[in-house]
Design a protein around this motif. Structure first.
Motif, short mmCIF file in Angstrom:
data_model
loop_
_atom_site.label_atom_id
_atom_site.label_comp_id
_atom_site.label_asym_id
_atom_site.label_seq_id
_atom_site.Cartn_x
_atom_site.Cartn_y
_atom_site.Cartn_z
N ALA A 17 0.81 -1.21 0.00
CA ALA A 17 0.00 0.00 0.00
C ALA A 17 0.85 1.26 0.00
N ILE A 18 2.11 1.16 0.42
CA ILE A 18 2.95 2.36 0.51
C ILE A 18 4.21 2.27 -0.34
N VAL A 19 4.58 1.07 -0.79
CA VAL A 19 5.78 0.88 -1.61
C VAL A 19 5.39 0.10 -2.86
N GLY A 20 5.82 0.58 -4.03
CA GLY A 20 5.49 -0.12 -5.26
C GLY A 20 6.50 0.15 -6.35
N ASP A 21 6.62 -0.80 -7.28
CA ASP A 21 7.59 -0.68 -8.37
C ASP A 21 7.02 0.05 -9.58
N THR A 22 5.92 -0.47 -10.12
CA THR A 22 5.42 0.03 -11.41
C THR A 22 3.98 0.50 -11.35
N MET A 23 3.36 0.47 -10.18
CA MET A 23 1.93 0.76 -10.10
C MET A 23 1.58 2.15 -10.62
N ILE A 24 2.39 3.16 -10.27
CA ILE A 24 2.10 4.53 -10.68
C ILE A 24 2.09 4.65 -12.20
#
Length: 439
Positions: A340-347
């Motif tokens: 929910a707070i860390v992501g690789d490619t979601m954005i």
């Protein structure tokens, strides 16, 4: 005088010989092993039905035991030491450094003391590396690396859970079985398994959050408390929630989509306070889907929303409004909760998909984002503007929170490189961008 390594209350597994080759290898091992019957390959890890937990195997006193963890990149210990009383710290930490597990059969409270001692040891051993950081970006990366290493080592202290979510050992908290049932669900009720003590403490904390609930003043519903489920990020920080009431919404709101509904706080606000009649809410976390449904049901809004588990935008027709509060920090999440707070490619994936799915003439995309990644230096300045432009979007309106402390001003990127991570967090702001297709 030091106590001897071989304790009467601690039994080490004998080294694996040719006759038992591979007996202690867990699922997920990458290499093959040989025995007198020929060559075999270790089995891969499996996952629970909802995908939250990884399931592996290890050997305890000659028996294969199932081991459960919520970590996405889970490596079960190859062998396990059975403990009924606290061993010398040096012996335990050395085995943990060798990825050898310890199964605690002693008093629960004493087990927590052992865990605290081990945690302090690895903090002392690993924290000197933090002093090598020159910039906030290096500080952030080393901090995440340190915490991941510390979590990996301390998760090797295991508890023995019997069917009915009962603990082998004395001194368990009164709500332990309830916490295990709340977190693991009926899938594990009739099973015997091992689980890290660190995760059990997290389950007890999650149950407390659920029972206590979290106030959401923006909803303006007296006595309502949102109750986050296990592995769903609790909305303890709500400065960004107020932004939704400050931004202009499109006049036409017949087809509204929320991506990443989580606990359902923004879903409820869109329906309760923002004049949205119906919407479709999505999340990849099955627990989050259940949490959103429960939040809406507690407010009497369940008939006005369709909540589905998917990683895709429902794009049967162009959307009037698409809302997303994505992970704010780049990186690989270690668990469903951290995703929910860390992501690789979601954005990048969301902006690309939303640009293609929003109504070309009057549709809007509402996109939340913190500036902390830019301040730290792990994202380049202006990367969002570039991302929006490359996907054919333009910013119509921006509303932003104030820094957490009134005496903190948002520093320039050059000035930020000289500040400590804690100072930058105090200067963080969150913005809600209203986007439309560029004409």
């Amino acid at each position: 005088m030091r106590r001897p390594l071989a304790l009467a209350s601690a039994t080490w597994l004998a080294p694996i010989g040719d006759n038992h080759a591979g007996a202690s290898l867990c699922r997920g091992a990458a290499r093959a092993f040989s025995d007198r019957a020929g060559t075999k390959k270790a089995k891969r890890l499996s996952r629970s039905k909802d995908g939250i937990f990884a399931l592996g195997e290890t050997m305890v006193r000659g028996d294969v035991r199932e081991i459960v963890s919520s970590k996405l990149r889970f490596r079960p210990p190859r062998k396990v030491w059975v403990l009924e009383e606290s061993p010398p710290q040096e012996a335990l930490t050395r085995r943990f450094s060798e990825s050898v597990g310890a199964l605690w059969h002693g008093d629960f409270t004493e087990g927590r003391k052992v865990l605290s001692s081990v945690s302090r040891y690895f903090k002392r051993r690993l924290s000197p590396n933090m002093k090598k950081a020159v910039t906030p970006a290096e500080d952030f990366r080393l901090l995440r690396k340190f915490r991941a290493e510390q979590a990996t080592r301390t998760s090797l202290l295991l508890l023995d859970i019997s069917p009915g979510f009962t603990l082998r050992g004395e001194g368990a908290p009164d709500d332990l079985s309830e916490a295990l049932s709340f977190a693991l669900g009926p899938e594990f009720e009739d099973r015997s398994f091992l689980v890290p003590l660190t995760e059990v403490l997290g389950m007890v904390g999650a149950l407390n959050w659920f029972k206590t609930g979290i106030e959401v003043p923006a909803l303006e519903v007296p006595e309502f408390r949102l109750r986050p489920h296990f592995s769903v990020f609790p909305p303890t920080r709500q400065d960004y929630v107020s932004l939704l009431a400050r931004v202009s919404l499109p006049i036409q709101r017949d087809h509204v989509i929320e991506v990443g509904s989580g606990s359902g706080v923004l879903t409820a606000l869109l329906l309760q306070r923002c004049g949205v009649d119906r919407l479709v809410a999505t999340d990849t976390n099955l627990r989050a889907v259940e949490n959103t449904r429960a939040t809406l049901a507690s407010l009497g809004l369940e008939d006005r929303a369709q909540v589905i588990a998917t990683s895709q935008l429902p794009n049967a027709e162009p959307a009037d409004l698409i809302v997303c509060n994505p992970p704010w920090m780049p990186g690989r999440p270690s668990s469903a909760l951290e995703s929910a707070i860390v992501g690789d490619t979601m954005i990048h994936d969301f902006i690309k998909a939303a640009s293609a799915s929003v109504r070309p003439d009057s549709g809007r995309i509402l996109f939340f984002m913190s500036n902390l990644a830019e301040l730290i230096g792990i994202q380049p300045k202006g990367y969002l503007d570039d991302l929006f432009y490359r996907n054919g979007l333009e910013v119509v309106e921006t509303v932003t929170t104030e820094p957490k402390h009134e005496d903190h001003q948002v520093p320039s990127i050059a000035a930020a490189r000289k500040l400590k991570l804690a100072d930058l967090r105090a200067s963080e702001t969150v913005s809600l961008y209203s986007l439309r297709r560029r004409l």
